[in-house]
Design a protein around this motif. Structure first.
Motif, PDB file in Angstrom:
ATOM      1  N   ALA A   1      77.419  13.925  61.962  1.00 20.81           N
ATOM      2  CA  ALA A   1      76.342  13.810  61.271  1.00 20.81           C
ATOM      3  C   ALA A   1      75.890  12.416  60.455  1.00 20.81           C
ATOM      4  O   ALA A   1      74.974  12.025  60.629  1.00 20.81           O
ATOM      5  CB  ALA A   1      76.346  15.191  60.319  1.00 20.81           C
ATOM      6  N   GLU A   2      76.918  11.914  59.674  1.00 23.16           N
ATOM      7  CA  GLU A   2      76.685  10.488  59.186  1.00 23.16           C
ATOM      8  C   GLU A   2      76.600   9.678  59.953  1.00 23.16           C
ATOM      9  O   GLU A   2      75.482   8.895  59.994  1.00 23.16           O
ATOM     10  CB  GLU A   2      78.084  10.536  58.349  1.00 23.16           C
ATOM     11  N   ALA A   3      77.534   9.549  61.348  1.00 22.60           N
ATOM     12  CA  ALA A   3      77.318   8.692  62.001  1.00 22.60           C
ATOM     13  C   ALA A   3      75.925   8.596  62.773  1.00 22.60           C
ATOM     14  O   ALA A   3      75.119   7.631  63.275  1.00 22.60           O
ATOM     15  CB  ALA A   3      78.105   8.536  63.110  1.00 22.60           C
ATOM     16  N   GLU A   4      75.190   9.818  63.184  1.00 21.61           N
ATOM     17  CA  GLU A   4      74.097  10.120  63.755  1.00 21.61           C
ATOM     18  C   GLU A   4      72.787   9.699  62.984  1.00 21.61           C
ATOM     19  O   GLU A   4      72.054   9.151  63.207  1.00 21.61           O
ATOM     20  CB  GLU A   4      73.816  11.415  63.993  1.00 21.61           C
ATOM     21  N   ALA A   5      72.948   9.823  61.668  1.00 20.62           N
ATOM     22  CA  ALA A   5      71.823   9.719  60.534  1.00 20.62           C
ATOM     23  C   ALA A   5      71.992   8.022  60.508  1.00 20.62           C
ATOM     24  O   ALA A   5      70.889   7.595  60.348  1.00 20.62           O
ATOM     25  CB  ALA A   5      72.432  10.136  59.344  1.00 20.62           C
ATOM     26  N   GLU A   6      72.989   7.330  60.373  1.00 17.58           N
ATOM     27  CA  GLU A   6      73.335   5.987  60.406  1.00 17.58           C
ATOM     28  C   GLU A   6      72.551   5.114  61.648  1.00 17.58           C
ATOM     29  O   GLU A   6      71.836   4.215  61.510  1.00 17.58           O
ATOM     30  CB  GLU A   6      74.617   5.562  60.393  1.00 17.58           C
ATOM     31  N   VAL A   7      72.830   5.783  62.867  1.00 18.21           N
ATOM     32  CA  VAL A   7      72.019   5.343  64.115  1.00 18.21           C
ATOM     33  C   VAL A   7      70.516   5.438  64.169  1.00 18.21           C
ATOM     34  O   VAL A   7      69.840   4.589  64.476  1.00 18.21           O
ATOM     35  CB  VAL A   7      72.650   6.081  65.407  1.00 18.21           C
TER      36      VAL A   7
ATOM     37  N   ARG B   1      64.704   0.995  61.682  1.00 21.50           N
ATOM     38  CA  ARG B   1      64.906  -0.277  60.921  1.00 21.50           C
ATOM     39  C   ARG B   1      64.493  -1.271  62.163  1.00 21.50           C
ATOM     40  O   ARG B   1      63.652  -2.157  61.777  1.00 21.50           O
ATOM     41  CB  ARG B   1      66.086  -0.528  60.454  1.00 21.50           C
ATOM     42  N   ALA B   2      64.973  -0.988  63.337  1.00 17.73           N
ATOM     43  CA  ALA B   2      64.976  -2.034  64.283  1.00 17.73           C
ATOM     44  C   ALA B   2      63.419  -1.880  64.745  1.00 17.73           C
ATOM     45  O   ALA B   2      62.850  -2.911  65.128  1.00 17.73           O
ATOM     46  CB  ALA B   2      65.676  -1.725  65.480  1.00 17.73           C
ATOM     47  N   HIS B   3      62.718  -0.748  64.879  1.00 18.37           N
ATOM     48  CA  HIS B   3      61.571  -0.415  65.415  1.00 18.37           C
ATOM     49  C   HIS B   3      60.640  -1.216  64.045  1.00 18.37           C
ATOM     50  O   HIS B   3      59.445  -1.860  64.532  1.00 18.37           O
ATOM     51  CB  HIS B   3      61.102   0.858  65.573  1.00 18.37           C
TER      52      HIS B   3
END
Length: 103
Positions: free
Chosen positions: A55-61, A67-69
């Protein structure tokens, strides 16, 4: 009668040994069950930990994609502003040439 009593004493002794064996096996089974419960708890803890990490990794992604957008939109605005500025400078330069003045 003594022989009959001896026979029952032997049977009683066999039953006591069988009972001791049954109690021993029960204790082993209880110990194994306890170990299995501990293993199950550890596995469940690891699963929960893995889910939390996932879940943490998914939130980070998701945050990085967002941020990229944002950065892509900012880049587009910057490029448009740069193009607009270049066109204005070209326009000013053209007017200066027509009027015969320097920038």
């Amino acid at each position: 009668a003594a022989q009959h009593e001896s026979k029952w004493t032997e049977k009683l002794r066999e039953c006591q040994l069988a009972e001791q064996e049954a109690v021993h096996r029960l204790r082993l089974a209880e110990s194994e069950q306890s170990s299995l419960r501990l293993e199950e708890a550890e596995v469940n803890r690891r699963i929960a930990e893995a889910r939390a990490t996932s879940a943490e990794a998914e939130a980070e992604v998701r945050m990085r994609i967002h941020r990229a957008h944002e950065l892509a939109e900012q880049r587009e605005r910057t490029l448009r502003a740069g193009n607009d500025l270049a066109q204005r400078m070209q326009s000013i330069g053209s007017r200066c040439k027509e009027e015969g003045t320097d920038l």
